[in-house]
Design a protein around this motif. Structure first.
Motif, PDB file in Angstrom:
ATOM      1  N   LEU A 120       7.365   7.774  -6.028  1.00 36.66           N
ATOM      2  CA  LEU A 120       8.632   8.476  -5.843  1.00 36.66           C
ATOM      3  C   LEU A 120       8.468   9.646  -4.870  1.00 36.66           C
ATOM      4  CD1 LEU A 120       9.947   8.493  -9.523  1.00 36.66           C
ATOM      5  CD2 LEU A 120      10.615   6.971  -7.647  1.00 36.66           C
ATOM      6  N   LEU A 121       7.340  10.346  -4.958  1.00 36.08           N
ATOM      7  CA  LEU A 121       7.071  11.422  -4.000  1.00 36.08           C
ATOM      8  C   LEU A 121       6.901  10.854  -2.591  1.00 36.08           C
ATOM      9  CD1 LEU A 121       4.595  13.696  -6.021  1.00 36.08           C
ATOM     10  CD2 LEU A 121       6.982  14.194  -5.423  1.00 36.08           C
TER      11      LEU A 121
ATOM     12  N   TRP B 247      11.715   1.854   1.076  1.00 38.91           N
ATOM     13  CA  TRP B 247      12.188   1.015  -0.021  1.00 38.91           C
ATOM     14  C   TRP B 247      11.045   0.387  -0.793  1.00 38.91           C
ATOM     15  CZ3 TRP B 247      16.747   1.605  -1.932  1.00 38.91           C
ATOM     16  CH2 TRP B 247      17.778   2.076  -1.130  1.00 38.91           C
ATOM     17  N   SER B 248       9.930   0.144  -0.131  1.00 38.09           N
ATOM     18  CA  SER B 248       8.799  -0.448  -0.845  1.00 38.09           C
ATOM     19  C   SER B 248       8.232   0.519  -1.879  1.00 38.09           C
ATOM     20  CB  SER B 248       7.701  -0.872   0.136  1.00 38.09           C
ATOM     21  OG  SER B 248       7.067   0.253   0.711  1.00 38.09           O
ATOM     22  N   TYR B 249       8.294   1.809  -1.589  1.00 38.47           N
ATOM     23  CA  TYR B 249       7.798   2.786  -2.565  1.00 38.47           C
ATOM     24  C   TYR B 249       8.708   2.867  -3.796  1.00 38.47           C
ATOM     25  CZ  TYR B 249       3.947   4.428   0.295  1.00 38.47           C
ATOM     26  OH  TYR B 249       2.761   4.496   1.000  1.00 38.47           O
ATOM     27  N   LEU B 250      10.002   2.671  -3.612  1.00 38.27           N
ATOM     28  CA  LEU B 250      10.880   2.602  -4.789  1.00 38.27           C
ATOM     29  C   LEU B 250      10.541   1.390  -5.651  1.00 38.27           C
ATOM     30  CD1 LEU B 250      14.457   3.619  -3.540  1.00 38.27           C
ATOM     31  CD2 LEU B 250      12.896   4.911  -5.004  1.00 38.27           C
TER      32      LEU B 250
ATOM     33  N   SER C 248       5.776  15.300  11.630  1.00 39.02           N
ATOM     34  CA  SER C 248       5.970  13.986  11.016  1.00 39.02           C
ATOM     35  C   SER C 248       4.650  13.392  10.568  1.00 39.02           C
ATOM     36  CB  SER C 248       6.665  13.042  12.004  1.00 39.02           C
ATOM     37  OG  SER C 248       7.983  13.472  12.270  1.00 39.02           O
ATOM     38  N   PHE C 249       3.599  13.613  11.363  1.00 41.90           N
ATOM     39  CA  PHE C 249       2.286  13.109  10.974  1.00 41.90           C
ATOM     40  C   PHE C 249       1.829  13.749   9.665  1.00 41.90           C
ATOM     41  CE2 PHE C 249      -2.366  13.511  11.031  1.00 41.90           C
ATOM     42  CZ  PHE C 249      -2.708  12.167  11.051  1.00 41.90           C
ATOM     43  N   LEU C 250       2.093  15.042   9.496  1.00 43.19           N
ATOM     44  CA  LEU C 250       1.711  15.723   8.259  1.00 43.19           C
ATOM     45  C   LEU C 250       2.467  15.142   7.064  1.00 43.19           C
ATOM     46  CD1 LEU C 250       0.284  17.948   6.667  1.00 43.19           C
ATOM     47  CD2 LEU C 250       2.114  19.512   7.362  1.00 43.19           C
ATOM     48  N   ARG C 251       3.776  14.940   7.204  1.00 44.53           N
ATOM     49  CA  ARG C 251       4.552  14.390   6.098  1.00 44.53           C
ATOM     50  C   ARG C 251       4.133  12.957   5.784  1.00 44.53           C
ATOM     51  NH1 ARG C 251       8.439  17.043   9.118  1.00 44.53           N
ATOM     52  NH2 ARG C 251       9.452  15.114   9.830  1.00 44.53           N
ATOM     53  N   LEU C 252       3.834  12.197   6.822  1.00 41.57           N
ATOM     54  CA  LEU C 252       3.316  10.841   6.600  1.00 41.57           C
ATOM     55  C   LEU C 252       1.997  10.893   5.838  1.00 41.57           C
ATOM     56  CD1 LEU C 252       3.293   7.741   7.180  1.00 41.57           C
ATOM     57  CD2 LEU C 252       2.051   8.295   9.292  1.00 41.57           C
ATOM     58  N   SER C 253       1.129  11.819   6.208  1.00 47.66           N
ATOM     59  CA  SER C 253      -0.164  11.944   5.534  1.00 47.66           C
ATOM     60  C   SER C 253       0.014  12.281   4.057  1.00 47.66           C
ATOM     61  CB  SER C 253      -1.018  13.016   6.221  1.00 47.66           C
ATOM     62  OG  SER C 253      -1.271  12.673   7.567  1.00 47.66           O
ATOM     63  N   LEU C 254       0.993  13.107   3.731  1.00 44.36           N
ATOM     64  CA  LEU C 254       1.256  13.436   2.331  1.00 44.36           C
ATOM     65  C   LEU C 254       1.726  12.206   1.559  1.00 44.36           C
ATOM     66  CD1 LEU C 254       2.984  16.917   2.767  1.00 44.36           C
ATOM     67  CD2 LEU C 254       0.679  16.464   1.895  1.00 44.36           C
ATOM     68  N   ALA C 255       2.526  11.368   2.211  1.00 46.28           N
ATOM     69  CA  ALA C 255       2.943  10.117   1.568  1.00 46.28           C
ATOM     70  C   ALA C 255       1.744   9.208   1.330  1.00 46.28           C
ATOM     71  CB  ALA C 255       3.989   9.407   2.426  1.00 46.28           C
TER      72      ALA C 255
ATOM     73  N   PHE D  49       9.007  11.781   0.882  1.00 40.95           N
ATOM     74  CA  PHE D  49       8.437  12.147   2.185  1.00 40.95           C
ATOM     75  C   PHE D  49       8.954  11.227   3.283  1.00 40.95           C
ATOM     76  CE2 PHE D  49       4.908  14.123  -0.385  1.00 40.95           C
ATOM     77  CZ  PHE D  49       5.169  15.418   0.031  1.00 40.95           C
ATOM     78  N   PHE D  50       9.074   9.935   2.991  1.00 42.78           N
ATOM     79  CA  PHE D  50       9.546   8.996   4.008  1.00 42.78           C
ATOM     80  C   PHE D  50      11.020   9.220   4.345  1.00 42.78           C
ATOM     81  CE2 PHE D  50       5.681   6.535   4.008  1.00 42.78           C
ATOM     82  CZ  PHE D  50       5.713   5.904   5.246  1.00 42.78           C
ATOM     83  N   ARG D  51      11.777   9.799   3.442  1.00 41.73           N
ATOM     84  CA  ARG D  51      13.181  10.090   3.746  1.00 41.73           C
ATOM     85  C   ARG D  51      13.309  11.113   4.872  1.00 41.73           C
ATOM     86  NH1 ARG D  51      17.507   8.918   0.700  1.00 41.73           N
ATOM     87  NH2 ARG D  51      18.429  10.967   1.130  1.00 41.73           N
TER      88      ARG D  51
END
Length: 387
Positions: free
Chosen positions: A358-359, A265-268, A195-202, A363-365
């Motif tokens: 959008l990316l 939702w903030s990223y959308l 999860s930390f890796l995916r968060l970092s990508l976001a 990632f947050f999903r």
């Protein structure tokens, strides 16, 4: 103690905002092109991208609150001297020095802020607000100083660093305390590195948008609306001021709906607002700039606390990586945006940035709301605010 940390954070992040704020003056006085000014932003980010996680790892081993006043001074001196460099090389070198100072400050300050606030989302929102205020003040400060006498007056830009270093001194003693100094030690939660890796990508996606806009929105606004550096400075102020509002909203909204959902939702919202910034003509540009900034900053402090909760055994590393990626990766991408702008147009070069939020949303999903140490320990949960 959190208000003091927030003010000190503002004094440091003036120098992150000052890099982009100096861009119009470098263009006007030194005839830098888009690629050249994006290189200045890269210089501020390159060493920071490496140094910030390193400083985070060091603070995991041992608290280093003395870094706060020292790094504040380094950030200010680097920016003050960057505008006096007689060559492009010296400009890059001094901006890089400032970037190292900023990199050294953030992991330790985030560790101390979490310790003294008990991990409260709202408290971390106020801490982040300090940085946003510093960003927002940077264009006004640079415009006031350099607008009055050009880059020759740049040494005056060191004043916030002097103020911030003094304000950091009371924090040094508090920062030596460990978060578990009193009471029963909390139950340890296992690290969630995936999860930390995916968060970092976001965070990487957010960084590309924020630094790209911070570097070029002043030039874009001046070109779209006219008005020279005044129109550009106004766009930067709106960009950074919107971030201050977003930081406070993020903590409040997360207490009700959770950090992951609010960030998603903030990223959308950000993607739609950024498209409007680039496509809708006229002064509406400023409104869409504000919405874009708010959308980018609602997740800002939430991402820091999420990173810390995904890596509870490496709080400093989590803070260093997350905060480092916030500016560093965007700085690495900025020269690509500048080169494309030189070859086509600034609007064309900024258009791909719409894809980045959008990316981040995608990632947050995939991210869960983490189980915190406080939630795992009834004793600690009873006494910790807002975890």
């Amino acid at each position: 103690m959190v208000p003091l940390l927030a003010v000190g954070h503002a004094c440091v992040d003036v120098y992150q905002g000052a890099v982009a704020s100096l861009v119009p003056f470098f263009v006007a006085e030194r005839a830098y092109g888009y690629a050249a000014v994006s290189g200045v932003v890269l210089a501020a980010s390159l060493l920071s991208s490496v140094a910030q996680p390193v400083f985070g790892a060091l603070t995991d081993r041992r608290p280093m609150p003395w870094l706060l006043p020292l790094s504040t001074l380094l950030g200010g001196v680097g920016i003050a001297l960057s505008a006096l460099g007689g060559s492009y090389g010296w400009t890059l070198a001094f901006v890089a020095v400032s970037g190292v100072g900023v990199a050294a400050y953030h992991p330790e300050s985030a560790r101390v802020a979490r310790a003294v606030s008990g991990g409260s989302h709202r408290a971390m929102g106020w801490f982040s607000l300090g940085g946003n205020v510093g960003f927002a003040l940077a264009p006004l400060l640079v415009a006031g100083v350099d607008g009055a006498g050009g880059l020759a007056l740049a040494p005056l830009l060191v004043v916030p660093a002097l103020v911030g270093a003094v304000l950091c001194l009371p924090v040094v003693g508090e920062g030596r305390r460990q978060p578990e100094a009193e009471g029963e030690a909390p139950v340890r939660v296992a690290d969630d590195r995936g999860s930390f890796l995916r968060l970092s990508l976001a965070v990487v996606c957010r960084s590309v948008v924020f630094v790209g806009l911070g570097t070029f929105v002043s030039l874009y606004a001046a070109g779209r609306l006219g008005g020279g550096t005044a129109a550009g400075t106004a766009a930067l102020v709106v960009l950074y001021a919107g971030g201050a509002v977003g930081s406070l909203l993020g903590g409040a909204l997360a207490d009700r709906w959770g950090r992951v959902a609010v960030a998603r939702w903030s990223y959308l919202l950000t993607a739609g607002a950024l498209a409007g910034l680039l496509l809708v003509p006229g002064p509406a540009l400023y409104g869409f700039t504000a919405l874009t900034s708010m959308g980018l900053y609602v997740p800002f402090s939430l991402q820091v606390t999420l990173a810390q909760d995904y890596l509870p055994s490496r709080i400093g590393t989590a803070s260093g990586v997350t905060l480092g990626l916030t500016v560093s990766v965007g700085g690495l991408a900025a020269p690509l945006v500048g080169a494309l702008a030189d070859a086509t147009s600034l609007r064309t070069a900024l258009a791909p940035l719409v894809l980045m939020p959008l990316l981040a949303w995608l990632f947050f999903r995939t991210l869960p709301e983490p189980v915190t140490e406080a939630a795992a320990s009834p004793t600690v949960a009873a006494g910790a605010p807002g975890s």
